[in-house]
Write an enzyme that holds these catalytic residues in place. Structure first.
Site, PDB file in Angstrom:
ATOM      1  N   ASN A  15     -32.289  17.797 -29.297  1.00  0.00           N
ATOM      2  CA  ASN A  15     -31.017  18.104 -29.973  1.00  0.00           C
ATOM      3  C   ASN A  15     -31.154  18.036 -31.488  1.00  0.00           C
ATOM      4  OD1 ASN A  15     -28.746  18.630 -27.965  1.00  0.00           O
ATOM      5  ND2 ASN A  15     -29.909  16.930 -27.044  1.00  0.00           N
ATOM      6  N   MET A  94     -30.169   5.634 -27.793  1.00  0.00           N
ATOM      7  CA  MET A  94     -29.928   4.909 -26.544  1.00  0.00           C
ATOM      8  C   MET A  94     -29.626   3.421 -26.750  1.00  0.00           C
ATOM      9  SD  MET A  94     -29.815   7.202 -24.446  1.00  0.00           S
ATOM     10  CE  MET A  94     -30.417   8.766 -23.880  1.00  0.00           C
ATOM     11  N   ILE A  97     -23.955   0.317 -30.000  1.00  0.00           N
ATOM     12  CA  ILE A  97     -23.905  -0.252 -31.345  1.00  0.00           C
ATOM     13  C   ILE A  97     -22.678  -1.147 -31.493  1.00  0.00           C
ATOM     14  CG2 ILE A  97     -25.356   1.530 -32.356  1.00  0.00           C
ATOM     15  CD1 ILE A  97     -23.028   2.943 -33.388  1.00  0.00           C
ATOM     16  N   HIS A 113     -22.913  13.349 -25.600  1.00  0.00           N
ATOM     17  CA  HIS A 113     -23.056  12.706 -24.287  1.00  0.00           C
ATOM     18  C   HIS A 113     -23.242  13.788 -23.212  1.00  0.00           C
ATOM     19  CE1 HIS A 113     -22.741   9.497 -21.386  1.00  0.00           C
ATOM     20  NE2 HIS A 113     -22.072  10.360 -20.636  1.00  0.00           N
TER      21      HIS A 113
END
Ligand code: GAR
Length: 197
Positions: A15, A94, A97, A113
């Protein structure tokens, strides 16, 4: 107006590559990728830095598991802030946070997502949808807020699951739409075409 963005990722970086390609093809609006940051020193996403002449930075997470250590979070916050980004893109990052990290950048941080949220949040969104037997899945870009994978949805793109699809085929299909949706959302954000959080 300059629109620097910082990408965070932990994995192969397809991505991030879609964003870098879009920028190279002038399809990312005013957005300019200022840096890529990873919590894995051997992540494919970091190798993209050299290819596209973008700073690629590893920050030691100082901990295994779902969360970074407090020290590592502080290092992330400072490194990200040093680029004065208008937007932080979580593209396969991954880690969950913590609030100080989210608050430091709230309203400027989006997450990709691999499911149609609110269905299948958390890990392995594609496999969750496949195992559940739903016929439609896809991907979502949403604002990052303290609610895990539950921040306001910016946009989604759907994928139909056919009877013959294997999990591997479905993963490929979801990645194809991710590589379309994420650059499109970033371009629209940089042009002020998406309502801020
Ligand atoms: C993407 O499918 C993204 O949606 C997913 O990780 C993959 C990263 O791939 N993110 C999550 O599952 C976040 N919970 P990439 O490294 O090739 O871009």
């Amino acid at each position: 107006m300059a629109y620097p963005i910082v990408i965070l990722g932990s994995g192969r970086g397809s991505n991030a590559q879609a964003l870098l390609k879009a920028e190279a093809n002038k399809q990312l609006g005013a957005a300019k990728i200022a840096a890529i940051i990873s919590d894995h020193d051997d992540a494919g996403i970091l190798a993209l830095g050299q290819k596209y002449q973008v700073p690629a930075i590893y920050i030691d997470p100082k901990r295994k598991g779902a969360r970074l250590s407090d020290e590592a979070e502080q290092a992330f916050i400072e490194r990200i802030a040093s680029f004065s980004p208008k937007l932080i893109v979580l593209a396969g990052f991954m880690r969950i946070i913590n609030h100080p990290f989210i608050e430091a950048f709230e309203g400027r941080m989006i997450n990709l997502h691999p499911s149609l949220l609110p269905s299948f949040p958390g890990m392995n969104g594609i496999a969750q949808a496949f195992d559940h037997g739903v016929k439609l899945t896809g991907c979502t870009v949403h604002w990052v807020t303290p609610a895990l994978d539950a921040g306001p949805i910016i946009d989604q793109k759907e994928v139909r699951i056919e009877e013959k699809d294997t999990l591997e085929q479905l993963e490929k299909k979801v990645h194809i739409v991710e590589h379309q949706l994420l650059p499109d959302v970033v371009a629209r954000l940089s042009k002020g075409k998406i309502k801020p959080l």
